[in-house]
Design an enzyme around this catalytic site. Structure first.
Site: not given
Lengths: 95, 492, 481
Positions: B76, B151, B175
């Protein structure tokens, strides 16, 4: 609780975020919605409950006082927007 | 190769069915060919990936290589990567190249894992749909008109589309679990303090926790083995032994008590999801588990408490982005204030600004007690609900089970205009972040929706540092179901 | 109207740790800009703080030195504001639960007068960087080497009523922190910085007047000047019927003026909250007792010991015990005669240090060297007058006392036979003076001795032992009468 444009403008000054009047108006409305959601907290009975800042009941570890970092100025300043003579440059600071 | 799990790829590398270079090249080719459909990567690190793969092949040839040696993964874009742009999904860090690695990144490097690139995400991890990314929204491989969740939407989409066998992610209010649910993946948020936060760009420090997104619970266990470590550079990292998380995967669930909180099945839960989760409960009964109805009475206060605490912490955490030392700086600032106000106004998107302002409000004089302090007290009540549920003298359950999300993936724009509707997406996931507990989401069905056939997530919540049991309970489910093997249309 | 001044101090004391409070970067003074600012100090994204144990221990030491309560659990908070010398956009400090609770510092105000100033609390926090105002094409330069240096901020109660007391407090605090070794005390380098809260009120009035805060004074002299200026400014305003604005002021030591810092005042809402990157620090009694055992002698204890052991006056003792370096110097010099050593340290030594702008630790004459010289004075090897020359020689690096005495030929003649010969020769050569002496009334003869002494000392090139000459001369003259 609802907030109006002038309160948003004050917060924007605190948070150093430039905001047009129009944007402030819009943000005031959406933040008022968020605060309405958040206001549900007021109904909770929290008498005698201590605030909890961390999920775990852990305590701080202390670090030995030994120098572990070396000079990496060149590396760090390679990604800086403006530097001169090893200094970070900003518009004139007036005390 | 791309339909294999990590466990299978590890065997394939050792059986010399393929080399790490071949494997890496295969994924890089897929990314190049397919990612324009999903926008799941912000940066692809092709050259360094191949170099890492070659190094891994040498290590594998020499024998004694760690499990993940030669396995390609994606990070990420919230984890700092030395020499590789780390944007956090923001214009603010569009050109930020950190001179250091996050501990999570270091841990995988030490194993010899190969980094394919950096995945797209909601800006500064603030969002539940990936629509707040400066680099454009990520599309859900199950239906590219739908959001992948957020997210960690890029991490979810790239694994679901089989552009990477696994990805790292972070979870502040859901997330990892929510995008895992929306993309049909297995996602694990470990206990707070289990994984180092060093080098992971902070959203809300007391809630953020890194974890893996994979296709199976077994892969999650393998990924967590490498990811979890004690790190003296993170004061909130807990000094706690890291067990082999794969060791207990095959334990029987006989005698296991699963708590099902009534509050997680109330109004607002999509009935089709309720049906899928109830079916999962039946499966667990067959696996030998006892189901116990429990109550987590402060559940409905978790979203309000979270939307005070997370913005308060983020309002301070994001003050460092001021255009002075790194990151976006406005053109020709006329004075210091102008430098700050314009750099931040230009660098941050609307949702980030909204949360910073809400946080500033909750902490400002006159409101601190009513908002911040109150939320911290409610946070303790929420934690106590869970402590009571796991307490052998009280409810005494081993695991808590419920849905991950109230709805399946939704269409772009469906909730982006209404922040509160978006926030309520995380209604079942947020409480565990407030309490610091480990939790995971795994696929438990496919449902028909207005957006076609979409996956459903089952959420399992464990006691502190009980990740091994969580993974065991998830793995046993995956031994008798095949929901985790379903792939999005067109992905085979 | 008669006015009463009320003064409280907030003092930033830099702790002399090797590394920063939250990072492993060096705190050494004077490095090239930003070479000691690591990723944590620069607030790079993803970096995290870890507390320096030594900073914590030193803060506890300070608490014990001022007889304060120590918080067994203390919490770090974030104080939010934007400034280029504050990289994170917040300062990590302690608001609600500081490490050091209420304590006190006793002041010696001379002539036996003392005053107790209460300390409200002292908390740990990080220092900011520096903005350099020389012009870079209309820009300022930011050096973050100092950012993250550990500080304790010592907050006094408003217990002082004039600049003399405020300066005495500042000096006593300086003395304490240097004596216990938690701060290098170098004011010119900013190791101690004073914020002075000042208000005035009509004498007899209970209620405090509106106060102003004059920030960042880094010398006792500037502090004294700034207080005088501010008190006068406030009284002038009040006597003209005006009112005092609560504000922060900056003192300009060159122009001897002060001005309001309104720019920093606007919308001051620091939004403090507990730092989520740091956990509460907990210590137990064992930790506190271990620190107490390591606590060196405090200035007040040392002063009492100097009076007791060396029979010094309270005043001399307080001067000599003010800093650990000075006290060590004195004690080394005091081996043969404490009173003489005290006079030399407060006289010749401090005059030379002042003239050369040196700290006591940098003195080319060590306490031991001075002690040896005093021993030569005591055993009559040299006279007091010669001692000044010996000191001069030592200061210039000519060696220790014996070496200088040897090199400069400063040995005092104390041999009775040789001295008698000198006296005889002078008496023989000055028959008229001897005659005059004889004719002088007995009660006034003493005055005449000086003339003979001068001649004899001149003849001996200043090396004759004056006490012995005096005795021999008296004896010889009395024989002649």
């Amino acid at each position: 609780m609802a907030v109006d444009r002038s309160e948003i403008e004050k917060l924007a000054v605190l948070a150093r975020i430039e905001m047009t009047d129009e944007a402030a108006e819009q943000v005031a409305s959406s933040i008022s919605d968020v605060l309405k959601l958040v206001d549900q907290l007021q109904a909770a009975d929290t008498d005698g409950v201590a605030p909890m800042a961390h999920p775990m009941d852990a305590v701080q570890r202390l670090r030995l006082d030994e120098v572990s970092e070396s000079d990496q100025r060149e590396k760090f300043q390679a990604i800086a927007p403006a530097t001169e003579n090893g200094l970070y440059l900003v518009p004139k600071v007036i005390d | 190769m791309h339909n294999k799990t990590i466990a299978e790829l590890i065997q394939g590398l050792r059986n010399k069915e393929f080399t790490s270079r071949e494997l890496t090249q295969h994924y890089l080719d897929r990314i190049e060919r397919l990612d324009s459909n999903y926008n799941s990567f912000i940066t692809v690190t092709k050259d360094s990936a191949l170099a890492q793969a070659d190094a891994a092949d040498q290590r594998l040839a020499a024998g004694e290589a760690p499990d993940l040696c030669g396995i390609p993964i994606a990070h990420k874009d919230i984890f700092c990567t030395d020499g590789v742009r780390t944007s956090c999904g923001s214009k603010m860090l569009e050109n930020f190249v950190p001179p250091y690695n996050a501990t999570v990144v270091e841990n995988y490097l030490a194993q010899g894992a190969v980094m394919l690139g950096k995945t797209n995400m909601d800006e500064f991890a603030m969002g539940s749909s990936n629509e707040t990314s400066y680099f454009g929204a990520v599309k859900n491989p199950w239906n590219t008109d739908c959001v992948p969740g957020g997210s960690s939407g890029g991490s979810a989409a790239c694994v679901a589309a089989q552009l990477a066998p696994a990805a790292t992610a972070t979870d502040t209010g859901g997330s990892i679990r929510q995008p895992a649910a929306l993309c049909g993946l297995t996602g694990l948020k470990p206990t707070y303090g289990r994984v180092s936060r060093w080098g992971m760009i902070a959203f809300a420090s007391s809630l953020d926790q890194a974890g893996p997104m994979t296709r199976t619970a077994e892969d999650a266990a393998i990924m967590l083995n490498a990811m979890a470590s004690f790190d003296s550079k993170d004061s909130t990292c807990i000094e706690h032994d890291v067990p082999d998380y794969t060791a207990e995967l095959n334990n029987s669930l006989d005698g296991l008590t699963i708590g099902v909180p009534a509050e997680y099945f109330g109004e607002g839960l999509n009935p089709a999801i309720a049906t899928a989760v109830n079916a999962a409960i039946e499966t667990y009964k067959k696996l030998g588990a006892t189901i116990k109805e429990i109550t987590l009475p402060h559940t409905d206060l978790s979203v309000p408490a979270y939307y005070v605490i997370a913005p308060a912490e983020c309002s301070a955490n994001l003050s460092r982005f001021d255009g002075v030392r790194y990151g976006h700086r406005c053109e020709d600032p006329k004075d210091l204030n102008d430098l700050y106000c314009r750099s931040r106004a230009e660098g941050f998107g609307d949702e980030v600004k909204r949360r910073i302002l809400v946080g500033a409000y909750a902490l400002s004089s006159g409101y601190y007690d009513a908002y911040y302090s109150k939320a911290q007290k409610v946070r303790r009540l929420i934690k106590q609900d869970f402590v009571d549920a796991f307490d052998p003298a009280k409810a005494g359950v081993d695991i808590i089970l419920g849905p991950t999300t109230p709805d399946p993936a939704f269409a772009f724009g469906a909730k982006s205009a209404d922040p509160v509707a978006m926030y309520l997406e995380d209604i079942y996931t947020i409480a565990t972040n407030l309490a610091g507990l480990p939790a995971m989401s795994l696929p438990c069905g496919l449902i028909e929706s207005e957006n076609g056939e979409l996956p459903v997530g089952l959420q399992l919540i464990g006691n502190y540092f009980d990740e091994a049991r969580l993974l065991n309970v998830a793995h046993q489910f995956q031994q008798v179901t095949d929901f985790h093997q379903h792939t999005p249309p067109g992905i085979a | 109207m008669e006015w009463e001044t009320v003064i409280g101090l907030e003092v930033h004391v830099q702790l002399n740790t090797a590394t920063k409070i939250f990072s492993g970067a060096s705190t050494a003074f004077g490095a090239e800009p930003n070479t000691q600012a690591c990723a944590i100090d620069l607030a790079m994204p993803g970096t995290l703080p870890v507390v320096n144990a030594e900073a914590y221990r030193k803060a506890v030491m300070f608490g014990l030195a001022i007889d304060a309560g120590i918080a067994k659990r203390s919490v770090f908070d974030r104080k939010n504001y934007f400034y280029p010398d504050l990289p994170k956009g917040y300062q990590t400090t302690q608001l609600d639960i500081p490490i050091v609770g209420p304590g006190h510092i006793d002041l010696q105000l001379g002539e036996g007068k003392t005053k107790r100033v209460r300390i409200h609390h002292a908390h740990l926090e990080e220092d900011a960087g520096k903005s350099l105002h020389e012009d870079f094409h209309g820009m300022s330069g930011i050096d973050l080497n100092r950012a993250g240096t550990p500080l304790i901020e010592v907050v006094s109660e408003p217990d002082m009523n004039n600049s003399v007391e405020a300066v005495a407090f500042a000096k006593q605090l300086h003395s304490i922190v240097t004596s216990i070794g938690i701060c290098d005390g170098k004011m010119a380098q900013g190791s101690m910085r004073f914020d002075v809260n000042i208000s005035v009120r009509p004498k007899g009035q209970e209620e405090l007047g509106t106060r102003t805060e004059t920030k960042n004074l880094n010398s006792f002299k500037f502090m004294e000047e700034a207080i005088a200026l501010e008190v006068e400014r406030q009284i002038d305003i009040l006597e003209d019927g005006g009112s005092i604005a609560q504000e922060t002021r900056l003192y300009n030591s060159d122009a001897k003026t002060s001005k309001s810092m309104r720019s920093k005042e606007e919308a001051n809402d620091y939004r403090y909250f507990p730092c989520p990157d740091l956990l509460p620090v907990e210590i137990d009694d064992d930790f506190i007792e271990a620190v107490r055992k390591q606590l060196p002698e405090l200035p007040a204890e040392r002063q009492a010991r100097f009076v007791d052991t060396y029979k010094l006056s309270e005043y001399d003792a307080s001067l000599l015990s003010a800093s650990a370096d000075l006290a060590h110097f004195f004690e080394a010099a005091a081996s043969s005669d404490a009173k003489l050593a005290a006079n030399w340290v407060m006289g010749e030594v401090s005059a030379r240090l002042n003239a050369d702008d040196k700290a006591i630790a940098e003195s080319p004459v060590t306490g031991d060297m001075l002690g040896d010289m005093i021993a030569r004075l005591k055993d009559n090897t040299i006279s007091s007058k010669q001692a000044k020359q010996v000191f001069e020689g030592m200061w210039k690096g000519e060696g220790n006392a014996d070496a200088v005495i040897e090199k400069r030929g400063l040995k005092q003649v104390s041999d009775t036979g040789a001295l008698e010969g000198m006296v005889d020769a002078v008496l023989a050569a000055n028959a008229a003076m001897v005659e005059d002496y004889k004719n002088t009334d007995e009660s006034k003869r003493k005055k005449k001795l000086g003339g003979f002494m001068g001649q004899i000392m001149k003849a001996s090139k200043g090396q004759a032992n004056p006490q012995m000459i005096n005795q021999i001369l008296m004896k010889k003259l009395n024989e002649l009468v």
